[in-house]
Design an enzyme around this catalytic site. Structure first.
Site, PDB file in Angstrom:
ATOM      1  N   LYS A  14       0.839  -1.200  -0.101  1.00 24.35           N
ATOM      2  CA  LYS A  14      -0.127   0.019   0.002  1.00 24.35           C
ATOM      3  C   LYS A  14       0.962   1.343   0.034  1.00 24.35           C
ATOM      4  O   LYS A  14       1.564   1.392   0.994  1.00 24.35           O
ATOM      5  CB  LYS A  14      -0.952   0.075   1.267  1.00 24.35           C
ATOM      6  CG  LYS A  14      -1.744   1.394   1.263  1.00 24.35           C
ATOM      7  CD  LYS A  14      -2.586   1.350   2.671  1.00 24.35           C
ATOM      8  CE  LYS A  14      -2.992   2.781   2.807  1.00 24.35           C
ATOM      9  NZ  LYS A  14      -3.968   2.961   4.033  1.00 24.35           N
TER      10      LYS A  14
ATOM     11  N   ALA B 193      -9.535   5.693   3.148  1.00 27.45           N
ATOM     12  CA  ALA B 193      -9.549   6.446   4.167  1.00 27.45           C
ATOM     13  C   ALA B 193     -10.845   7.478   4.135  1.00 27.45           C
ATOM     14  O   ALA B 193     -11.375   7.712   2.972  1.00 27.45           O
ATOM     15  CB  ALA B 193      -8.459   7.409   4.037  1.00 27.45           C
ATOM     16  N   GLY B 194     -11.040   8.062   5.439  1.00 27.78           N
ATOM     17  CA  GLY B 194     -12.247   8.828   5.403  1.00 27.78           C
ATOM     18  C   GLY B 194     -13.471   8.092   5.767  1.00 27.78           C
ATOM     19  O   GLY B 194     -14.505   8.866   6.271  1.00 27.78           O
TER      20      GLY B 194
ATOM     21  N   ASN C 114      -9.991   1.862   9.007  1.00 26.58           N
ATOM     22  CA  ASN C 114      -9.196   1.556  10.267  1.00 26.58           C
ATOM     23  C   ASN C 114      -9.776   2.417  11.223  1.00 26.58           C
ATOM     24  O   ASN C 114     -10.289   1.600  12.339  1.00 26.58           O
ATOM     25  CB  ASN C 114      -7.715   1.901  10.207  1.00 26.58           C
ATOM     26  CG  ASN C 114      -6.687   1.134  11.215  1.00 26.58           C
ATOM     27  OD1 ASN C 114      -5.818   1.097  11.150  1.00 26.58           O
ATOM     28  ND2 ASN C 114      -7.387   1.058  12.527  1.00 26.58           N
ATOM     29  N   THR C 115      -9.477   3.478  11.458  1.00 34.45           N
ATOM     30  CA  THR C 115     -10.159   4.364  12.764  1.00 34.45           C
ATOM     31  C   THR C 115     -11.625   4.009  12.823  1.00 34.45           C
ATOM     32  O   THR C 115     -11.954   3.944  14.111  1.00 34.45           O
ATOM     33  CB  THR C 115      -9.825   5.795  12.570  1.00 34.45           C
ATOM     34  OG1 THR C 115      -8.354   5.935  12.138  1.00 34.45           O
ATOM     35  CG2 THR C 115      -9.818   6.751  13.623  1.00 34.45           C
TER      36      THR C 115
END
Lengths: 257, 65
Positions: free
Chosen positions: A96, A184-185, A206-207
């Protein structure tokens, strides 16, 4: 089933391994969600600290494909060297590729990204570039040898969802045959479902899971959202319209004035 | 020899990269290495001699997004 570089993966949900309250909670999130790909990184380790070995043992036993990242790299050289190190340790040509250009937004430096992607692709890496929705950059990444694209939904860790819907629709339409991951996001299951409804092939997050009050529950919700969104996309959704259109037939309605 | 290992300046009794790993207590099979910003494969560590001031990076798997 989705295919990245000749490798078929059952789940269209890809999860990061960072920021969880504990390793066991992280493993639980993967198990309950069925996520098929885990992103990992490389970081400094002292001779006394065996955290790397412990982590690798845990992830290696989860039965998922490993996608090492170049997170935190700001130059082509940093990213390429990190990729070389990752290939040796993780035993995979997958990378990645992140080349960060802006500290606050973690926006990719797309110029360096294309350059690094070319170097790594020429060396046999199978590059998953973390990019923007820019069509010209996408084209250059494909010309550099990438056969997967990972446009961002919003800045890493923001949880804002898909910030530029029209731009993402355009990149999806322009490169219809290229496996594409929203990376992401994503903050909510509805964001993940939206990405999948638009025809993206997978989401990487992830988050949103790791920082949820109950990561395993959120991982499950994300997995269901991804599946629902994909199924909806494959079902060929109706076209929206501005005015109402009755769903119940008017023919045969009684006259009751 | 004065080396900068993972960002910390330190004195290490070692002539090669392989000896650095051994001296510092690393399991050579579970880390990846770089010297002065360039990757050094595991098979090349024994032949990689170091000089004062060289920057050695020793990395291991970690959580990532």
């Amino acid at each position: 089933m989705v295919k990245f570089y000749e490798t078929e993966v059952d789940s269209r949900l890809m999860l990061g391994t960072a920021l969880y309250p504990s390793p066991s909670i992280m493993a639980g999130a993967f198990k309950v969600s069925g996520a098929g790909i885990a992103t990992v990184s490389l970081r400094r380790e002292s001779g006394h600290d065996k955290a790397g070995q412990d982590f690798w043992s845990l992830v290696g036993g989860m039965g998922v494909k490993i996608l090492p990242n170049t997170a935190g790299c700001h130059t082509v050289k940093e990213a390429v060297t990190t990729a070389h190190m990752a290939r040796e340790i993780f035993g995979t040509p997958w990378i990645k590729l992140e080349v960060i250009g802006h500290t606050d937004t973690l926006q990719p430096d797309v110029f360096a990204l294309v350059e690094a992607a070319k170097v790594l692709s020429d060396e046999g890496f199978e590059v998953f570039p973390y990019t923007t929705e820019d069509l010209i950059v996408a084209d250059k990444l494909l010309n550099a040898g990438c056969r997967v694209l990972m446009p961002w939904g919003a800045p890493i860790g923001s949880g804002l969802g898909l910030s530029n819907i029209q731009g993402l629709k355009a990149i999806r339409a322009q490169f219809a045959d290229v496996p594409m991951v929203i990376d992401a996001g994503i903050g909510l299951p509805s964001h993940a479902a939206q990405a999948m409804e638009m025809g993206f092939d997978a989401v990487l997050l992830n988050t949103a899971v790791a920082k949820a009050g109950d990561p395993a529950q959120m991982a499950l919700a994300m997995a269901r959202a991804v599946e629902a969104g994909r199924t909806g996309y494959e079902a060929d959704p109706m076209e929206p319209r501005d005015m109402a259109s009755p769903s119940t037939p008017l023919i045969g309605k009684a006259f009751l004035e | 020899m004065k080396l900068i290992v993972n960002g910390d300046a330190q004195e290490v009794e070692a002539a090669t990269l392989a000896q650095v790993l051994e001296t510092l207590g690393h399991d050579a099979t579970t880390v990846a290495t770089a010297v002065n910003g360039d990757f050094v494969a595991a098979v090349a560590r024994e032949k990689t001699t170091l000089s004062d001031g060289d920057r050695v990076e020793i990395l291991a798997p970690r959580q990532g997004g």
